[in-house]
Design a protein around this motif. Structure first.
Motif, short mmCIF file in Angstrom:
data_model
loop_
_atom_site.label_atom_id
_atom_site.label_comp_id
_atom_site.label_asym_id
_atom_site.label_seq_id
_atom_site.Cartn_x
_atom_site.Cartn_y
_atom_site.Cartn_z
N LEU A 1 96.76 -8.14 64.58
CA LEU A 1 97.85 -9.02 64.99
C LEU A 1 99.10 -8.66 64.21
O LEU A 1 99.01 -8.20 63.06
CB LEU A 1 97.49 -10.49 64.73
CG LEU A 1 96.36 -11.09 65.57
CD1 LEU A 1 96.03 -12.50 65.07
CD2 LEU A 1 96.74 -11.14 67.05
N ILE B 1 96.76 -1.07 71.14
CA ILE B 1 97.02 -2.51 71.17
C ILE B 1 97.81 -2.79 72.43
O ILE B 1 98.80 -2.11 72.71
CB ILE B 1 97.83 -2.97 69.95
CG1 ILE B 1 97.10 -2.65 68.65
CG2 ILE B 1 98.15 -4.45 70.04
CD1 ILE B 1 97.95 -2.87 67.42
N ARG C 1 99.82 -5.85 74.00
CA ARG C 1 100.32 -7.17 73.62
C ARG C 1 100.90 -7.91 74.82
O ARG C 1 101.39 -7.32 75.77
CB ARG C 1 101.37 -7.04 72.52
CG ARG C 1 102.66 -6.38 73.00
CD ARG C 1 103.63 -6.15 71.87
NE ARG C 1 104.94 -5.71 72.37
CZ ARG C 1 105.96 -5.33 71.61
NH1 ARG C 1 105.82 -5.31 70.29
NH2 ARG C 1 107.12 -4.97 72.15
N THR D 1 96.41 -10.81 72.49
CA THR D 1 96.51 -9.40 72.12
C THR D 1 95.16 -8.75 72.39
O THR D 1 94.12 -9.23 71.92
CB THR D 1 96.87 -9.24 70.63
OG1 THR D 1 98.15 -9.82 70.40
CG2 THR D 1 96.91 -7.77 70.24
#
Length: 677
Positions: free
Chosen positions: A374, A646, A648, A653
């Motif tokens: 995160l 990742i 987002r 996420t």
């Protein structure tokens, strides 16, 4: 402009989805929950709708009933039963949760023994009256209970009342005359099925939460009316359907798992939309993780549910297994100096340490922040900043005790949470005889996409999906649901001696009862009726539920029913017994009032891999990896991304492990597969 709105009140956040019926568009958002007064958080979120007059239906998922039982803050209940049976709630069953644990103590019932009363009445196993009910005795008992200022509700459960309810119905009439303001639950209306303890426990639970739910709903109804929403608000039930405030307050036990059902309803819709017949769900929020299955495009239902071990609640509900593992689950050191995670949760107050609201204990969210999974500046799409240093300090508190590094400790916390969730997945897969390799893992909730790849790897599930609006997926399920009511009754017939006339009469009565209940709540549309039969081989102690596709019993429909039971038993237990006597235990009727639902729109097509928007270091297993960051909105249909990566978005996420690939489908869902080789 007309909206259907779904509101899912969670332990940390309250999720909102608005479906514009005319434009067929969906808008989703989150707001922090307000545990002290949940309705405040609901109203804060509803302010984002410019015109509440345009809301034609608002469906609310609430944990009022669940929390009252779990936290033991429900009403003081009087239990009225047949003479000689007042101790049924205390005797419970002879089995034990921990066979070799001498310190284990069975769950306390939801009633005190001094509030248990016996009535001199008796029916036999066929419902014939052996000892008649004395009205004067009931009047005296009602007055005695009324004089006890402690008692706030009454539960009535007579022996064999599921066959002949006349005595319970008379007690209800007398108590209504003598104690008109006293909430009353009778077992014939709550659970008209055999097994005395299960009926007692379920009826007690209904009475236990009834005063609290009635007060809460009265307050909610008043506040909704103040903003012009009176009469347009419905409550989600455990069976995945909606009910009016009045209907839910009459039988509040129907809301035991109100919130988690939304995600299962949305998963069923997703299963049909993208032709994924077998799905296992992973709904990971701030406080808990809920798992369920969609098999051949349909959700699984159960009446074998326990709010605590040993306290059964046997109402029809979607089969959801919950564990205390969420983003807010707290890491702690036990007496053996071993690291544990949950079930305690930081919730919305004080919340994870990184929120800066006073929490100091490390949580799964803090650990994901420390590991780089995160980004402190991108939480909720940048609308809510969190503090990385506070997260590191919290994790360091545990790391020092363990003699480990901060990142190693954070990784251990995440892995322990993952292992707990693997246990939940196995409880709905392996324990039910299902092979995880035959399923697709659907990860949603605020934290589900963070962990979906980890769990695919641990459990050997070959395919995963992160759906659209993953952080509000349960609320999306609320706008996709229908009004629904379930009725059930014990019948006790066998394949050798089956009374067709009696069975048809009972089925007709159940259908009429269910239809009238929905009509009384204002549902005037054409209704769908589903029939199910609980069957078992004669002498068995557990049943399998088989769909009954005919409207009435006759020789042909019965022959088909026996055949399908043998097939179901073979599929579940890998054997069947041709020619064995089959026992019919319960009839179950479900009546559904369909409502308008969103049709998810397709997204534009693209090719190749989108441009990354950032790159940062993320810890996977033992070390950091350079990991590219992508915006989910940049993934058009057919575009793909290779892990590690990742992805987002505002509400969640998605973490893609090395060796995995994600591809966007025609509707914008993220399809995850392990790369070959």
């Amino acid at each position: 402009m007309t909206y259907y709105v779904g509101v899912d009140i969670g332990g940390t956040f309250t999720d909102f989805v608005a479906f514009d019926i005319a434009k067929n568009t969906i808008t989703a958002w989150k707001n922090p929950s307000t545990p002290a007064e949940p309705f405040d958080g609901v109203m804060d979120g509803l302010r984002k709708i410019p015109n509440l007059e345009a809301v034609s239906r608002l469906r609310l998922g609430t944990t009022i009933a669940t929390n009252a039982i779990l936290q033991r803050n429900g009403a003081k209940v009087a239990y009225v039963t047949t003479k000689g049976f007042r101790d049924i709630p205390f005797i419970q069953h002879g089995n034990r949760k921990s066979h070799y644990d001498m310190t284990w103590i069975k769950a306390k019932p939801l009633v005190l023994r001094r509030h248990c009363y016996e009535v001199d009445e008796r029916l036999d196993q066929n419902g014939n009256v052996l000892t008649h009910l004395d009205d004067d005795e009931i009047i005296a008992l009602a007055r005695k209970i009324g004089d006890e200022c402690e008692v706030e509700a009454v539960a009535v459960n007579f022996l064999f009342s599921y066959i002949n309810p006349s005595h319970e119905l008379r007690v209800k009439r007398i108590f209504s005359d003598q104690l008109p303001d006293m909430p009353l639950s009778i077992s014939y209306e709550v659970l008209p099925k055999w097994k005395e303890y299960e009926r007692a426990s379920t009826t007690l639970a209904d009475a236990y939460v009834k005063p609290l739910v009635a007060r809460s709903f009265a307050s909610m109804k008043k506040r909704f009316a103040a903003v012009g929403l009176d009469g347009r608000v419905a409550v989600m039930k455990s069976n995945g359907g909606e009910s009016s405030f009045a209907g839910a307050a009459a039988q509040p036990i129907q809301m035991t798992v109100s919130g988690p059902t939304g995600g299962v309803v949305a998963s069923r819709a997703m299963s049909k939309l993208i032709d994924e017949p077998n799905i296992v769900t992973l709904d990971m929020g701030g406080t808990s993780t809920d798992c369920a299955t969609i098999i051949n495009g349909a959700e699984r239902f159960t009446t074998n549910f326990q709010i605590e071990w040993g306290l059964p609640i046997q109402i029809p509900m979607i089969d959801v297994r919950s564990i205390g593992a969420g983003g807010g689950s707290i890491a702690w050191i036990d007496k053996g100096d071993l690291l544990q995670v949950g079930p305690q949760s930081a919730g919305a107050d004080p919340a994870p340490a990184c929120y800066g609201r006073g929490g100091i204990e490390p949580t799964v969210t803090d650990s994901n922040l420390v590991l780089g999974r995160l980004n402190s500046q991108e939480f909720l799409g940048g609308k809510m900043n969190v503090d990385l240093e506070l997260a590191r300090k919290a994790v360091e508190r545990v790391a020092k005790k363990l003699g480990m590094g901060i990142e190693e400790t954070a990784n251990a916390i995440v892995q322990i949470a993952n292992n707990s969730m693997v246990g939940a997945l196995r409880s709905v897969l392996l324990e039910k005889g299902h092979d995880p390799r035959d399923f697709t893992l659907l990860g949603f909730g605020g934290a589900g996409p963070l962990h979906i790849c980890d769990l695919m790897e641990l459990e050997g599930i070959p395919r995963g999906i992160v759906p659209i609006h993953p952080g509000q997926f349960s609320a999306l399920g609320f706008v996709m649901t229908d009004a629904r009511t379930d009725k059930q009754r014990t019948i006790q017939q066998t394949s050798l001696h089956f009374d067709i006339a009696t069975s048809n009469k009972m089925m007709e009565e159940l259908v009429e009862l269910a239809v009238n209940e929905l009509r009384s709540q204002g549902y005037t549309q054409v209704l769908e009726i589903y029939r199910n039969i609980d069957l078992r081989y004669f002498g068995q102690n557990y049943e399998l539920q088989i769909p009954f596709t005919a409207e009435r019993f006759d020789e042909k429909s019965l022959e088909d029913l026996w055949k399908r039971y043998h097939e179901a038993h073979d599929a579940r237990f890998n054997f069947y017994i041709p020619g064995e006597t089959i026992e019919i235990v319960n009839l179950s009727i479900s009546v559904v009032a369909p409502t308008p639902k969103p049709k998810l729109a397709k997204i534009a097509k693209g090719t190749g891999t989108p441009l990354s928007v950032d790159e940062r270091e993320i810890w996977f297993d033992k070390t950091f990896f350079a990991t590219k960051v992508y915006d989910r909105s940049d993934l058009l249909a057919d575009m793909f991304v290779d892990g590690p990566a990742i992805i987002r978005e505002d509400s969640a996420t998605t973490i893609l492990r090395p060796g995995y690939q994600v591809k966007a489908d025609a509707y914008g869902n993220l399809i995850i597969n392990k790369k070959r080789g």
